[in-house]
Each structure stands twice: as C-alpha cells, then as structure tokens.
Design a protein around this motif. Structure first.
Motif, PDB file in Angstrom:
ATOM      1  N   LEU A 193     -16.065   0.272   1.028  1.00 47.08           N
ATOM      2  CA  LEU A 193     -14.872   0.338   0.514  1.00 47.08           C
ATOM      3  C   LEU A 193     -13.540   0.420   0.984  1.00 47.08           C
ATOM      4  CD1 LEU A 193     -13.496  -2.930  -0.360  1.00 47.08           C
ATOM      5  CD2 LEU A 193     -12.797  -1.788  -2.498  1.00 47.08           C
ATOM      6  N   THR A 194     -13.406  -0.015   2.725  1.00 42.90           N
ATOM      7  CA  THR A 194     -12.111   0.632   3.416  1.00 42.90           C
ATOM      8  C   THR A 194     -10.151  -0.509   2.473  1.00 42.90           C
ATOM      9  OG1 THR A 194     -13.231   0.577   5.141  1.00 42.90           O
ATOM     10  CG2 THR A 194     -10.507   0.504   5.320  1.00 42.90           C
ATOM     11  N   ILE A 195      -9.104   0.134   2.237  1.00 37.89           N
ATOM     12  CA  ILE A 195      -8.524  -0.184   1.889  1.00 37.89           C
ATOM     13  C   ILE A 195      -7.316  -0.137   2.782  1.00 37.89           C
ATOM     14  CG2 ILE A 195      -7.019  -0.138  -0.243  1.00 37.89           C
ATOM     15  CD1 ILE A 195      -9.683   0.922  -2.150  1.00 37.89           C
ATOM     16  N   GLY A 196      -6.046  -0.414   2.932  1.00 36.33           N
ATOM     17  CA  GLY A 196      -5.591  -0.546   4.243  1.00 36.33           C
ATOM     18  C   GLY A 196      -4.523  -1.196   3.909  1.00 36.33           C
ATOM     19  N   ASP A 197      -3.084  -0.947   3.528  1.00 37.10           N
ATOM     20  CA  ASP A 197      -2.663  -1.439   4.947  1.00 37.10           C
ATOM     21  C   ASP A 197      -1.337  -0.282   4.594  1.00 37.10           C
ATOM     22  OD1 ASP A 197      -0.929  -2.526   7.343  1.00 37.10           O
ATOM     23  OD2 ASP A 197      -0.994  -4.003   6.387  1.00 37.10           O
ATOM     24  N   ARG A 198       0.093  -0.603   3.878  1.00 37.98           N
ATOM     25  CA  ARG A 198       1.411  -0.110   3.793  1.00 37.98           C
ATOM     26  C   ARG A 198       1.537  -0.248   2.018  1.00 37.98           C
ATOM     27  NH1 ARG A 198      -0.230   1.321   7.911  1.00 37.98           N
ATOM     28  NH2 ARG A 198       0.952   1.664   9.647  1.00 37.98           N
ATOM     29  N   ALA A 199       2.051   1.007   1.363  1.00 39.15           N
ATOM     30  CA  ALA A 199       2.585   1.790   0.386  1.00 39.15           C
ATOM     31  C   ALA A 199       3.552   1.914   0.459  1.00 39.15           C
ATOM     32  CB  ALA A 199       1.313   2.375  -0.621  1.00 39.15           C
ATOM     33  N   LYS A 204      -5.380  -6.071   4.201  1.00 42.84           N
ATOM     34  CA  LYS A 204      -5.957  -5.176   4.600  1.00 42.84           C
ATOM     35  C   LYS A 204      -7.168  -3.962   3.844  1.00 42.84           C
ATOM     36  CE  LYS A 204      -3.683  -6.579   8.468  1.00 42.84           C
ATOM     37  NZ  LYS A 204      -2.048  -6.720   7.460  1.00 42.84           N
ATOM     38  N   GLY A 205      -7.851  -4.379   4.375  1.00 47.69           N
ATOM     39  CA  GLY A 205      -9.611  -4.202   3.735  1.00 47.69           C
ATOM     40  C   GLY A 205     -10.993  -5.006   4.213  1.00 47.69           C
ATOM     41  N   LEU A 206     -11.899  -4.034   4.137  1.00 48.65           N
ATOM     42  CA  LEU A 206     -13.259  -4.439   4.391  1.00 48.65           C
ATOM     43  C   LEU A 206     -14.504  -3.835   3.971  1.00 48.65           C
ATOM     44  CD1 LEU A 206     -15.059  -5.086   7.255  1.00 48.65           C
ATOM     45  CD2 LEU A 206     -14.177  -2.959   8.054  1.00 48.65           C
ATOM     46  N   LEU A 207     -15.100  -4.519   3.062  1.00 54.60           N
ATOM     47  CA  LEU A 207     -16.202  -4.235   2.621  1.00 54.60           C
ATOM     48  C   LEU A 207     -17.540  -3.986   3.633  1.00 54.60           C
ATOM     49  CD1 LEU A 207     -17.813  -3.131  -0.105  1.00 54.60           C
ATOM     50  CD2 LEU A 207     -18.200  -5.972  -0.877  1.00 54.60           C
ATOM     51  N   HIS A 238      -2.955   6.772  -4.264  1.00 57.06           N
ATOM     52  CA  HIS A 238      -4.158   7.076  -4.339  1.00 57.06           C
ATOM     53  C   HIS A 238      -5.379   6.926  -5.882  1.00 57.06           C
ATOM     54  CE1 HIS A 238      -3.253   8.142  -0.184  1.00 57.06           C
ATOM     55  NE2 HIS A 238      -4.573   8.271   0.385  1.00 57.06           N
ATOM     56  N   ASP A 239      -4.623   7.121  -6.266  1.00 63.27           N
ATOM     57  CA  ASP A 239      -5.062   7.376  -8.032  1.00 63.27           C
ATOM     58  C   ASP A 239      -4.847   5.622  -8.115  1.00 63.27           C
ATOM     59  OD1 ASP A 239      -5.721   9.945  -8.314  1.00 63.27           O
ATOM     60  OD2 ASP A 239      -3.972  10.799  -9.050  1.00 63.27           O
ATOM     61  N   ILE A 240      -3.975   5.072  -8.069  1.00 61.75           N
ATOM     62  CA  ILE A 240      -3.675   3.883  -8.780  1.00 61.75           C
ATOM     63  C   ILE A 240      -4.597   3.194  -8.158  1.00 61.75           C
ATOM     64  CG2 ILE A 240      -2.177   2.077  -8.934  1.00 61.75           C
ATOM     65  CD1 ILE A 240       0.285   3.971  -9.210  1.00 61.75           C
ATOM     66  N   VAL A 241      -4.966   3.438  -6.581  1.00 61.49           N
ATOM     67  CA  VAL A 241      -5.379   2.423  -5.478  1.00 61.49           C
ATOM     68  C   VAL A 241      -6.796   2.300  -6.370  1.00 61.49           C
ATOM     69  CG1 VAL A 241      -5.707   1.813  -3.583  1.00 61.49           C
ATOM     70  CG2 VAL A 241      -3.766   2.008  -4.016  1.00 61.49           C
ATOM     71  N   VAL A 242      -7.445   3.644  -5.641  1.00 57.82           N
ATOM     72  CA  VAL A 242      -8.891   3.639  -5.912  1.00 57.82           C
ATOM     73  C   VAL A 242      -8.779   2.824  -8.294  1.00 57.82           C
ATOM     74  CG1 VAL A 242     -10.594   4.858  -6.693  1.00 57.82           C
ATOM     75  CG2 VAL A 242      -9.290   5.565  -4.810  1.00 57.82           C
ATOM     76  N   GLY A 243      -8.436   3.430  -8.755  1.00 56.89           N
ATOM     77  CA  GLY A 243      -8.117   3.083 -10.137  1.00 56.89           C
ATOM     78  C   GLY A 243      -8.989   1.610  -9.832  1.00 56.89           C
ATOM     79  N   ALA A 244      -7.935   1.135  -9.767  1.00 63.56           N
ATOM     80  CA  ALA A 244      -7.942  -0.555  -9.728  1.00 63.56           C
ATOM     81  C   ALA A 244      -9.035  -1.217  -9.404  1.00 63.56           C
ATOM     82  CB  ALA A 244      -6.092  -0.844  -9.186  1.00 63.56           C
ATOM     83  N   ALA A 245      -9.349  -1.141  -8.092  1.00 63.26           N
ATOM     84  CA  ALA A 245     -10.355  -1.046  -7.466  1.00 63.26           C
ATOM     85  C   ALA A 245     -11.849  -0.624  -8.239  1.00 63.26           C
ATOM     86  CB  ALA A 245     -10.766  -0.426  -6.630  1.00 63.26           C
ATOM     87  N   TYR A 258     -14.638   4.963  -1.323  1.00 69.11           N
ATOM     88  CA  TYR A 258     -13.814   4.284  -0.791  1.00 69.11           C
ATOM     89  C   TYR A 258     -13.242   5.285  -0.008  1.00 69.11           C
ATOM     90  CZ  TYR A 258     -15.043   2.938  -5.174  1.00 69.11           C
ATOM     91  OH  TYR A 258     -15.772   1.442  -6.592  1.00 69.11           O
ATOM     92  N   ARG A 259     -12.835   4.536   1.677  1.00 64.62           N
ATOM     93  CA  ARG A 259     -12.517   4.846   1.980  1.00 64.62           C
ATOM     94  C   ARG A 259     -10.738   4.374   2.289  1.00 64.62           C
ATOM     95  NH1 ARG A 259     -11.896   3.815   7.821  1.00 64.62           N
ATOM     96  NH2 ARG A 259     -12.023   4.901   8.793  1.00 64.62           N
ATOM     97  N   LEU A 260      -9.330   4.943   2.078  1.00 65.93           N
ATOM     98  CA  LEU A 260      -8.309   5.094   1.998  1.00 65.93           C
ATOM     99  C   LEU A 260      -7.840   5.027   3.170  1.00 65.93           C
ATOM    100  CD1 LEU A 260      -8.720   4.185  -1.175  1.00 65.93           C
ATOM    101  CD2 LEU A 260      -6.506   4.974  -0.594  1.00 65.93           C
ATOM    102  N   LYS A 261      -7.233   3.961   4.196  1.00 64.52           N
ATOM    103  CA  LYS A 261      -6.052   3.632   4.794  1.00 64.52           C
ATOM    104  C   LYS A 261      -4.870   3.479   4.889  1.00 64.52           C
ATOM    105  CE  LYS A 261      -7.331   5.229   8.872  1.00 64.52           C
ATOM    106  NZ  LYS A 261      -6.949   5.945   9.598  1.00 64.52           N
ATOM    107  N   LEU A 262      -3.519   3.926   3.795  1.00 69.27           N
ATOM    108  CA  LEU A 262      -2.693   3.825   4.134  1.00 69.27           C
ATOM    109  C   LEU A 262      -1.788   4.490   3.777  1.00 69.27           C
ATOM    110  CD1 LEU A 262      -3.790   3.453  -0.233  1.00 69.27           C
ATOM    111  CD2 LEU A 262      -3.178   1.266   1.498  1.00 69.27           C
ATOM    112  N   ALA A 263      -0.194   3.275   4.347  1.00 67.95           N
ATOM    113  CA  ALA A 263       1.100   5.090   4.805  1.00 67.95           C
ATOM    114  C   ALA A 263       2.004   4.558   4.871  1.00 67.95           C
ATOM    115  CB  ALA A 263       0.283   4.451   5.686  1.00 67.95           C
ATOM    116  N   PRO A 264       2.918   4.689   4.503  1.00 75.73           N
ATOM    117  CA  PRO A 264       4.264   4.181   4.365  1.00 75.73           C
ATOM    118  C   PRO A 264       4.763   3.264   5.565  1.00 75.73           C
ATOM    119  CG  PRO A 264       3.961   6.998   4.576  1.00 75.73           C
ATOM    120  CD  PRO A 264       3.450   6.315   5.383  1.00 75.73           C
ATOM    121  N   GLY A 265       5.799   2.079   5.007  1.00 70.84           N
ATOM    122  CA  GLY A 265       5.841   1.109   6.250  1.00 70.84           C
ATOM    123  C   GLY A 265       6.497   1.183   6.475  1.00 70.84           C
TER     124      GLY A 265
END
Length: 401
Positions: A84-90, A61-64, A102-109, A128-135
């Motif tokens: 850049l909004t980065i979502g969903d589960r991790a 799930k992502g929106l630029l 969060h560091d891994i996600v933003v670093g990869a982007a 960067y806007r992160l919307k990540l939560a556990p599954g």
C-alpha cells in the motif's frame, strides 16, 4: 451566485437503459478510498487535539499493488504481501512541535484493514510505503488566514442528486447485504471483494455479481458449486423481498466460472480480496460519494477520499451537493428530484461558491417559480452552516466511499 431552474434533461428513470455499478468493501479500489479517508479523519482529529484546528493535508493519492498467493482447495499461503503506497501531503510540525504523521497514517490504515477485511492481517499481509511531504507555501498558507471558514484550495466542480433510482437502490442494497454481518454469518465462506453491476433494460433488471469464496472453506470443486448455488439462491430471495418496481429482477453470480476446470474455473480467494494476487487498486477509481458509479448520471471527477475536510472542495462540495439535493427534495413540497452543481474558485471561502446551481424535477402541475425562494433558502442555510459540516466531515460522519 445561486441559480435555480427546471431540469430539462431526460430523467434516468425514463431512459430505456440504465447502468449502475458498486464496488464493495474488499474491492481494491474501495480499499484504497476507504483507507485514505480514514487516514484523513485520523490526521484531522490529531491536529484538532494538539492544536485546536485542522492543518493542511491531502491524503488522496494511494495505490494498492497486488501481492502473490498460492491457492488450493482447502487453503493456501501468501507468497508476497500486498503493498500500500500512501501519498501526498501533510503537515509534520507547527510552532516547533512535531506531529507523528507516519505513525498516525500507518496506524489508521492498519485499523481500517483489521475492522473491515476479516482475513487480511495488516501486519503480515500488507507492506506500507509512505510518500508524504509538506504542502506548498501558498496552499498551506490558507490555513493561517483568519476566519472560521477556509478558502478553497482548488477551482473545482461537483454534482450531487436525489433521489436514487430504483436501479441504484437495488445495486447499493445488494452489495451492502452481501457484506453485512447477517450474510457473512449465513455464508462465512464468502469474501469481501464484492462488485455489483446493474443493468436495467425497460422494466427488466439484471444484476451481475462477483464475490469470491474463501479457499480454506472450500474443499473441492463440487463443494464450490454447491455453495455457489446456495448463495445465488439467497441473493434471489433477497431481491424478491426488497426489490420493487421491476417486472423481473435476475441475478448472475461469478459468471466466469466453468465447471470441470478445477482451480482455473472457480473464483477462490485466500484473503477475501482480489488484491491478494489479481487486481491492484487506486484512489478515485471507485464509487462516488453516494456509494455508486452511476453511468447515466452527471458525476464529478474528483477523488473525494483522503482530501482535507475544511478547504478542499473536492471533498466538501462532492458531499455537500448530494446533501443539498436530498434536503431540497425532503423539505420543499412539489420537488420530486434535484441535481445540485457547485463550483469553487481557488482562494474564495468555501461557503461562497462561484456558482451554486440547482435543477429541479417538479411534480406535475407545479412550477419552479413556486418553490424557488424555498430552494434558495435551503441552499443558503447549508452554506451558512458549512463550518460545522466540515467538522463533521473531519470526524468521518459522512461516508465518502
């Protein structure tokens, strides 16, 4: 269940009209897909390094959201960055050990942006806007079950095919050329936001291309149209050299342009992507996993990019179906084309689909009965090797956008 039969539909190459689209590197939708999948690869590798296994995640799930810029001939400035909004589960922790998601996600982007968009500074031009939560407990529980092959975390269908039609090849190769190192060296004033739409009408091919020129390299309206003419000429030469099977192939470039209108009549970009101020992007609205949007073909609706590579069939089966179709055509004599459809049932192992269905386009005089056993063997062999295939997906060995 595995079913093999003859393809009885109207082959796309025999239809009078065919439409094919490709969104290139700098298109906002393509940016979203590629970044989200690079994040999945980075998380997979981090999980493997730390725990020896890939943990639950879906970064699909992502929106630029487009920013704002001010352009002029010869340059301009960024007024508001893209978001850049980065979502969903991790998975954020396991056995008491925290994972710096969060560091891994933003670093990869940021790494993807730096490596693919020459004029976008991932620090200054993007927020960067992160919307990540556990599954959920049930879905994450799939990853703790025994066995080398995970259970499917969704009931989902995918379709792949081979070979590409001449129209599909023309659209794909032209975009890749326009974003190639060779072309950018010849024409450094071109941006990465390329879109190619192909229309075949009988044996006539029309390609409509959108690709901005960089404001800092274009000092006047006159220079814009001079460079546009040179670029369009090079595109025509490229098609003449490599575009076979058509009576005529024409290219139309930046057709919204209007001479005499100044900045409002030219396609200029400050950063090389329309996401700077004109167009937002979203995961799943771009190319299918073979790099195309083939309007005349059966295509799946799953957004493969960013899904985890060991249990989410929305990624696994989308890529595998194309790979199976290619392997059938390459290794089984008498088969000139193949469609492969795969259907999972949630919870069942990914190497045991509810349905694996192959439709074959046979050479004249050949029958499906002659090759059915070989085709079944090809498909079963691919399913038996699916654990290794999933690990290849996890390291980014297969392009999904």
């Amino acid at each position: 269940m595995l079913v093999v039969e003859e393809f009885n539909g109207n082959q796309v190459t025999k239809q009078r009209v065919e439409m094919v689209e490709r969104k290139g590197t700098g298109h906002p939708d393509q940016i979203c897909d590629c970044i989200m999948d690079s994040i999945s690869v980075a998380l997979s590798q981090a999980y493997l390094s730390e725990f020896g296994t890939i943990l639950h995640h879906n970064i699909d799930k992502g929106l630029l959201a487009a920013g704002r810029v001010e352009r002029r001939f010869g340059g301009g400035e960024v007024l508001e960055p893209m978001e850049l909004t980065i979502g969903d589960r991790a998975t954020f922790n396991l056995a008491g050990k925290e994972i710096p998601v969060h560091d891994i996600v933003v670093g990869a982007a940021k790494k993807w942006i730096s490596g693919n968009l020459r004029h976008v500074d991932p620090e200054r031009h993007v927020s960067y806007r992160l919307k990540l939560a556990p599954g959920s407990q049930e879905l994450t529980g799939i990853f703790s079950r025994p066995g080398a092959v995970r259970g499917a975390n969704d009931t989902s269908a995918a379709v792949g095919y081979y070979p590409l039609s001449p129209t599909e090849r023309a659209v794909l190769t032209l975009e890749r050329e326009l974003n190639s190192e060779r072309f950018k060296t010849l024409f450094p004033e071109t941006g990465e936001d390329v879109k190619v739409m192909g229309l075949r009408n009988g044996a006539q091919l029309d390609l409509t291309v959108a690709m901005p020129l960089l404001a800092e390299r274009i000092r006047s309206e006159r220079e814009y149209f001079e460079r546009k003419h040179a670029i369009e000429t090079e595109m025509r030469h490229f098609l003449e050299r490599g575009c076979r099977g058509f009576e005529r192939a024409r290219v139309h470039y930046n057709t919204l342009d209007e001479a005499g209108c100044g900045l409002s009549g030219v396609y200029l970009s400050l950063l090389g992507t329309s996401a700077e101020d004109a167009d937002s992007g979203q995961v799943g609205r771009g190319n299918r996993v073979n790099g195309l949007i083939p309007i005349a073909r059966a295509i799946g609706t799953e957004a493969a990019a960013g899904k985890n590579p060991v249990s989410h069939v929305g990624k696994i089966y989308n890529v595998l179906s194309h790979r199976m179709a290619r392997e059938i055509c390459k290794s089984v004599a008498g088969v000139q084309g193949a469609y492969v459809m795969l259907l999972s049932r949630i919870g069942d192992p990914v190497d045991r689909p509810q349905m694996a269905y192959a439709q074959l386009v046979m050479d004249p005089g050949r029958s499906v009965a002659e090759v059915e056993a070989e085709v079944r063997e090809v498909m079963q062999r691919q399913f038996s090797a699916i654990a290794g295939f999933c690990l290849d997906l996890a390291r980014g060995a297969y392009q999904v956008c």
